[in-house]
Design an enzyme around this catalytic site. Sequence first.
Site, PDB file in Angstrom:
ATOM      1  N   SER A   1      56.132  43.033  60.425  1.00 28.96           N
ATOM      2  CA  SER A   1      57.115  41.997  60.787  1.00 28.96           C
ATOM      3  C   SER A   1      57.496  42.092  62.267  1.00 28.96           C
ATOM      4  O   SER A   1      57.663  41.065  62.927  1.00 28.96           O
ATOM      5  CB  SER A   1      58.367  42.088  59.910  1.00 28.96           C
ATOM      6  OG  SER A   1      59.001  43.322  60.099  1.00 28.96           O
TER       7      SER A   1
ATOM      8  N   GLY B   1      56.255  47.428  55.957  1.00 27.90           N
ATOM      9  CA  GLY B   1      54.914  47.829  56.409  1.00 27.90           C
ATOM     10  C   GLY B   1      53.968  46.651  56.556  1.00 27.90           C
ATOM     11  O   GLY B   1      52.757  46.820  56.567  1.00 27.90           O
ATOM     12  N   LEU B   2      54.531  45.445  56.700  1.00 28.00           N
ATOM     13  CA  LEU B   2      53.680  44.252  56.780  1.00 28.00           C
ATOM     14  C   LEU B   2      53.664  43.658  58.195  1.00 28.00           C
ATOM     15  O   LEU B   2      53.329  42.492  58.386  1.00 28.00           O
ATOM     16  CB  LEU B   2      54.148  43.202  55.761  1.00 28.00           C
ATOM     17  CG  LEU B   2      54.100  43.665  54.300  1.00 28.00           C
ATOM     18  CD1 LEU B   2      54.667  42.593  53.368  1.00 28.00           C
ATOM     19  CD2 LEU B   2      52.667  44.013  53.868  1.00 28.00           C
TER      20      LEU B   2
ATOM     21  N   GLY C   1      60.575  45.647  57.291  1.00 30.15           N
ATOM     22  CA  GLY C   1      60.602  47.057  56.871  1.00 30.15           C
ATOM     23  C   GLY C   1      59.713  47.347  55.681  1.00 30.15           C
ATOM     24  O   GLY C   1      59.908  48.338  54.979  1.00 30.15           O
TER      25      GLY C   1
ATOM     26  N   ASP D   1      48.936  46.411  64.828  1.00 29.33           N
ATOM     27  CA  ASP D   1      49.728  45.310  64.258  1.00 29.33           C
ATOM     28  C   ASP D   1      49.759  44.111  65.200  1.00 29.33           C
ATOM     29  O   ASP D   1      49.580  42.963  64.771  1.00 29.33           O
ATOM     30  CB  ASP D   1      51.160  45.773  63.961  1.00 29.33           C
ATOM     31  CG  ASP D   1      51.225  46.691  62.753  1.00 29.33           C
ATOM     32  OD1 ASP D   1      50.161  47.175  62.331  1.00 29.33           O
ATOM     33  OD2 ASP D   1      52.332  46.938  62.240  1.00 29.33           O
TER      34      ASP D   1
END
Length: 416
Positions: free
Chosen positions: A144, A141-142, A139, A194
């Site tokens: 996950s 913004g990376l 959670g 992503d």
Amino acid sequence: MLAAPSNPIPQWPPFVASAPGKAILFGEHAVVYGKAAVAGSLSMRAYALVTPRTDGLTRLCLPDIGVDTTLGALPSAAAIASLAHPGDVATLLSAALLPQEGPGRTATLTFAYLAGALLPASVRQSGLTLCVRSLVPVGAGLGSSAAFSVSLAAALLRLDGRVSAADSAEERQLVDQWAFRGEQVAHGTPSGIDNAVATHGGFLAYTRGSSPRQLGAAHPTRVVICDTRVPKSTMVLVAGVRALRDQHPAAIDSVMDAIGALAEDAAQRFADPSAERLEDHLRGAVALNHALLAALGVSHPALERVRMISAAHKMPAKLTGAGGGGCALALVPQAAAASEVAAVCAELAAEGFACYPTVVGGAGVQCAARVGAESVAAWVERVAGGGCGDLADAFAALSADALAELAPPVPSKLIR
Ligand code: MEV
């Protein structure tokens, strides 16, 4: 009803599929208006350990987000194929088996979708345990969920014999396609960036509506990711920027153009054979990109604090992702000593922020049944201290430091 035990001889040894998180280096917000953005893979990764069973059960164990569930019959591949959208997979599952809400529910649904679509009949019959450990903060913004989806897709495609080490262009394309569907379960209408970064690793440039472009000979770059722990809503921030643009269209369009130009320019310069020249350029561009984002109103006092503390250590920082809180990324000079990184992290931690020294631009998805000279099973046994009963339980209890041993090696010039 749980599937009856059958086919008790497992034909495959335990293996690990892993994939990285991501950070946006340049171009957030402007990308919404059709400008270019650049993102890179992080050395923080998700690791999926897959072990065979003989009792016909499917166990999903995600200790970092509190999930340990034994799913009964998975949806059939035909049922999955008939869904109008991957996000509809919940309609095929018993509500009693699903966590009510949060990342555990999303991850369980993603697993049910991908396993339903990809698990071959022989593995369904004998059963499996999938235990995913993630060092990518959830959670923040990376990326996950993409790291999870990509490692899962690679693992399931390997069980189906369509992927081996996930290191060829063809295998990666397949992993990326399935991981995108996993991301659709999690996010409805994701851009796909992503999962592309988590699959291919390195640095990617992208614009809305076109395929991401891999930035060839880029140099992995040292950074500190700093999570301010200030909650933010991407939707609210994007809407705020839109409102600002409605008020001042010409001025905001100029800011968007400037951000897009920074991203385009960086994308070109990543191919520079001189790491020093690239570093020099990135240091200026990061500071400028942050100032432009602040002009869009998406910074936050906590992000400004990160920027000031990092700048005092000669590490220019910018927000990464939507802003309004969330994470910042500080560029660490390649020549900085570990003690300098520790010092900036200590100052940031004293403000209540979480710090992750990491490298951007490293390896993408990987799949292997060996860790160096050892089998995955022997590695888990040894690192867990031996005598462990269930391999997945031992893996679930490993420390982050132990898991990091599984990470692909970081170029030696970056280790200080
Ligand atoms: C959020 O991670 C990035 C934004 O540009 C939104 C988006 O691209 O959808 C702020």
